[in-house]
Structures are given as structure tokens and as C-alpha cells.
Design a protein around this motif. Sequence first.
Motif, short mmCIF file in Angstrom:
data_model
loop_
_atom_site.label_atom_id
_atom_site.label_comp_id
_atom_site.label_asym_id
_atom_site.label_seq_id
_atom_site.Cartn_x
_atom_site.Cartn_y
_atom_site.Cartn_z
N TRP A 143 -16.64 26.29 81.38
CA TRP A 143 -16.59 25.58 82.66
C TRP A 143 -16.12 24.13 82.57
CZ3 TRP A 143 -21.52 28.13 81.70
CH2 TRP A 143 -21.61 29.39 82.32
N LEU A 144 -16.21 23.51 81.42
CA LEU A 144 -15.96 22.07 81.35
C LEU A 144 -14.56 21.71 80.89
CD1 LEU A 144 -19.33 20.76 79.83
CD2 LEU A 144 -18.77 21.42 82.19
N PHE A 167 -22.50 18.00 84.89
CA PHE A 167 -21.10 18.32 85.15
C PHE A 167 -20.91 19.19 86.39
CE2 PHE A 167 -20.56 16.91 80.74
CZ PHE A 167 -19.43 16.12 80.87
N ARG A 187 -14.53 18.96 78.30
CA ARG A 187 -15.04 17.61 78.58
C ARG A 187 -16.38 17.32 77.92
NH1 ARG A 187 -15.58 17.48 84.69
NH2 ARG A 187 -15.80 19.75 84.38
N GLY A 188 -17.01 18.34 77.35
CA GLY A 188 -18.29 18.11 76.70
C GLY A 188 -18.19 17.35 75.40
N ASN A 242 -19.00 24.36 77.49
CA ASN A 242 -17.86 23.47 77.33
C ASN A 242 -16.54 24.22 77.44
OD1 ASN A 242 -16.71 20.84 76.58
ND2 ASN A 242 -16.14 21.85 74.67
#
Length: 219
Positions: A78-79, A25, A82-83, A75
Amino acid sequence: MPLLVIGNKNYSSWSLRPWLLLRHFGVAFDELRLALDTPEFHEAIGRWSPTRTVPVLHDDGLVVADSLAICEYANERWLDGRGWPADLRVRAKARAAAAEMHSGFIALRTQLPMNCRRRPDGYRWDAAAQADIDRVQQLWRELRDEFAAEGDFLCGGFGIVDAMFAPVAMRFLGYGVAMDDNARRYVDALAALPALREWRAAADAEPERIEATDRLAQA
């Protein structure tokens, strides 16, 4: 910048999981590799990990140990979620599969330890490990039957559940595990990920050897 402390890329299945997620990612992080089963590891690990295990993540004063906990933190940090799959029901199935991997498959882990440099050589395992292998492929088949239209991975796009199973894919390849067509396609999709290719190349270049694991690979 966050720091991820890991073990050898050739052997450390738990380290692979959050490393792969972060790298896939595009999360920037520093990496500290400690060679497993060495005096240097045992001398240094207590400074980095409260559990004296790898992986462990350091981020702005926060210390997070355990692969799945690091993935969950990443997740949210930073994501932007989207994890995991966006749909609640799909997310529940992905989480259940990841949890099963996190807590189970002991015979598979014990008898087929991760060794990215390994190539099939006729080594075989017992019925308990084969039962784990069969269950893994059943689980993959159930998820892919439902979500294949959404992408190449277990629930569509790559996510935490796939990071959790990536070391199993490495074991299947290295030990010559017989795979059904679904498992083969899934393992091929994982192996094609640029981040996993980077990990495997680094594993091949590592100088360290763990004799017991390498000797098993030659059995």
C-alpha cells in the motif's frame, strides 16, 4: 478490506508497530482486538494467528504474522515504498536500526513492559536495562545527527524504523526514563503524531488490566 488482529492497546507493544504505520499512512483496515492474558484470547488466537501471537494481518486470503513482516508487506502492498527512506544508504541504516530493535533490548522490554497508562512513580531498573536505554539513545542520536535536516524522525520523515521504536518512546515516557535533548525531541515528535495520540486515547479507555504489569507500575 485487510484485517489487523491486535492485543490490548495499553500493553501490546508489538501490535502498536504495524497499527501505527497503517494508520499514519491512511491505509484503511479493520481491527480485531483480543485482550491479552485472558481465556478468550487463548480460545480465539489460534483461529487468527499461526504463531498464536499478535499482531497478525489478514489480507485477501494471505496471513502475515510478526510486526516487522507486516510492516514490510504493508510497505510493498500500500505504501509504494514510502515506509523506508528512498536513498539506498539511508535505507540500509534505517533497516539496521529496525532490525536491532526487533531482535534486541531484552532487558528493557522485560523490566519496562509497555503500559501506556503508566506515569512515572519512582520505579527503577537494573544495569542491564539501563545499558539498553543508553544504547537506544545512542542509536537515536547517531541517526538524528545525520538526518535531522530531513525531518523530525530518525531518518527524516516517519517510517517503519520509527514505528518499531514507538513502543520504546511510550516506555520512556511512562517510566520516567532520563532522556538527552535529542531523545526528548524525538519522543515528543512521535507523541504528537495523530495516530499515536489516537492509540494512547484508546489505551486509556480500555477496561482490562494485566495485574503483573500494573503492579510493577506501582512498585
